[in-house]
Write an enzyme that holds these catalytic residues in place. Structure first.
Site, PDB file in Angstrom:
ATOM      1  N   ARG A 211       0.757  -1.309  -0.182  1.00  0.00           N
ATOM      2  CA  ARG A 211       0.153   0.108   0.117  1.00  0.00           C
ATOM      3  C   ARG A 211       1.018   1.223  -0.124  1.00  0.00           C
ATOM      4  O   ARG A 211       0.515   2.493   1.132  1.00  0.00           O
ATOM      5  CB  ARG A 211      -0.868  -0.223   1.262  1.00  0.00           C
ATOM      6  CG  ARG A 211      -2.009  -1.394   1.061  1.00  0.00           C
ATOM      7  CD  ARG A 211      -3.109  -1.716  -0.066  1.00  0.00           C
ATOM      8  NE  ARG A 211      -3.470  -2.751   0.193  1.00  0.00           N
ATOM      9  CZ  ARG A 211      -3.437  -3.539  -0.873  1.00  0.00           C
ATOM     10  NH1 ARG A 211      -2.476  -3.867  -0.818  1.00  0.00           N
ATOM     11  NH2 ARG A 211      -4.281  -5.025  -0.543  1.00  0.00           N
TER      12      ARG A 211
ATOM     13  N   SER B  58     -11.522  -0.117   2.989  1.00  0.00           N
ATOM     14  CA  SER B  58     -10.532  -0.348   3.929  1.00  0.00           C
ATOM     15  C   SER B  58      -9.963   1.229   4.507  1.00  0.00           C
ATOM     16  O   SER B  58      -9.250   1.395   3.913  1.00  0.00           O
ATOM     17  CB  SER B  58      -9.482  -1.483   3.639  1.00  0.00           C
ATOM     18  OG  SER B  58     -10.394  -2.377   3.850  1.00  0.00           O
TER      19      SER B  58
ATOM     20  N   GLU C 269      -5.124   4.773   5.958  1.00  0.00           N
ATOM     21  CA  GLU C 269      -5.276   3.959   4.031  1.00  0.00           C
ATOM     22  C   GLU C 269      -5.254   5.804   3.458  1.00  0.00           C
ATOM     23  O   GLU C 269      -4.499   5.918   2.779  1.00  0.00           O
ATOM     24  CB  GLU C 269      -6.127   2.736   4.527  1.00  0.00           C
ATOM     25  CG  GLU C 269      -5.424   2.652   2.511  1.00  0.00           C
ATOM     26  CD  GLU C 269      -5.766   1.345   1.673  1.00  0.00           C
ATOM     27  OE1 GLU C 269      -6.068   0.983   1.336  1.00  0.00           O
ATOM     28  OE2 GLU C 269      -6.298   0.502   3.014  1.00  0.00           O
TER      29      GLU C 269
END
Length: 351
Positions: free
Chosen positions: A160, A239, A343
């Site tokens: 990520r 998420s 995130e």
């Protein structure tokens, strides 16, 4: 280019949150994108680049500079080579690669947002990451003042993360190039256990491309991870937290806390993450810390379908959402000694 002033930004995000931009420009060509960026940089105007808005949280006061919405289009397929304009809708692009019989991104179906955002976040799900198929990224380098082409290695992809995320004010992605696989209509090897179970196959097996895509879409929809204007469980950024990656010492301390809180026979999710590190599940941590599906009584709550998604139930403010996020972070830290990391990108606000 279209230009608006005091323009609402909330409709451009999947959270549907945030105040207005002093100025909003919509660019439909690479040249317009570069022109808008150069103009902002030359005048010293703060710049916010917006793609699909699926990984973006804007503060309630909005953005005082220029917001640049990238609405470029372009899907060019040459054999197994694919080039996407940054503004292409990602989930539509995935569907077209499946229709073309090419494997490599089929398990990334249903992910909201634009193609240009995928290398920034190194988007991944259900056993696939874009870093495994991206060959090059074409971007405007705001420091050099020119358009550059970065190889996969130069993108510095990790979980990520990427070069673009570590230096967010330097590059504006214009185009993304991929190398896909012609496997006679079959998917890439299925890696993710949940996907394999749903398909009734073993990890490493291949299945028809459309079957893989449809299975992932069903799995995502069951968790509120496919956009639906009528379903507040999808008014989210998917998420909200990344899965923690722990050193050997951190993981040992974490397991000790798990045993103290939940019992010696409880084993937390654990996945090798290289260099002696272990990745665990943020969703598991949130749930076991007491934040179950549907948690909350206000306008921002945890999704009723997935503990990892924080949602706007229709009347939330950004501050409502972040208050919930802070509560979750503090609760998980207190329970397990692990600090969750958000995130989504935050603009004009923060945890």
């Amino acid at each position: 280019m279209q230009e608006l002033h005091e323009a609402p930004l909330a409709p451009l995000t999947t959270f549907r949150l945030g105040g207005p931009a002093a100025r909003l420009i919509t660019a439909t060509t690479d040249a317009e994108v570069v022109e808008a960026v150069r103009e902002a940089d030359a005048s010293g105007t703060p710049l916010l680049v917006i793609g699909g808005g699926s990984n973006l949280i804007i503060g309630d006061k909005g953005f005082s500079g220029t917001a640049l919405r990238i609405a470029t289009t372009g899907f060019e397929l040459d054999g197994t080579k694919l080039e996407l304009a940054a503004g292409e809708v990602w989930t539509d692009a995935v569907a077209r690669t499946v229709e073309a019989g090419l494997a490599g991104v089929e398990c990334l179906a249903g992910i909201p947002g634009s193609a240009g955002a995928t290398p920034i976040q190194n988007v991944g799900a259900y056993g696939q990451e874009v870093s495994s198929t991206i060959t090059e990224v074409v971007a405007y380098d705001r420091v050099a003042g020119e358009t550059v082409t970065l190889s996969n290695a130069e993108c510095a992809f990790s979980y990520r993360h990427s070069r673009f995320k570590s230096d967010p004010d330097r590059y504006v992605v214009l185009r993304v190039r991929f190398e896909l696989e012609d496997a006679d209509g079959l998917s890439a090897p299925i890696k993710y256990p949940e996907t394999a179970r749903s398909l009734g196959v073993e990890a490493g097996d291949r299945v028809p491309l459309e079957q893989a895509r449809e299975t992932v879409l069903k799995l995502r929809a069951g968790k509120g991870m496919v956009l639906d204007p009528e379903d507040h469980d999808t008014w989210s950024a998917g998420s909200f937290f990344t899965n923690p990656i722990l050193t050997a010492g951190e993981y040992e301390a974490f397991v000790k806390r798990v045993h103290e809180r939940l019992g010696a026979d409880v084993a937390p999710p654990a996945f090798p993450a290289g260099e002696g590190r272990t990745k665990t599940s943020a969703a598991w941590l949130i749930d076991k810390a007491g934040f179950t599906k549907g948690y909350g009584t206000g306008p921002a709550r945890i999704s009723t379908k997935h503990t990892l998604a924080l949602t706007n139930r229709g009347a939330a403010t950004t501050e409502d959402l972040l208050a919930l996020a802070r509560e979750v972070v503090a609760g998980v830290r207190e329970a397990f000694g692990v600090t969750l990391v958000n995130e989504p990108v935050m603009v004009g606000t923060g945890l």
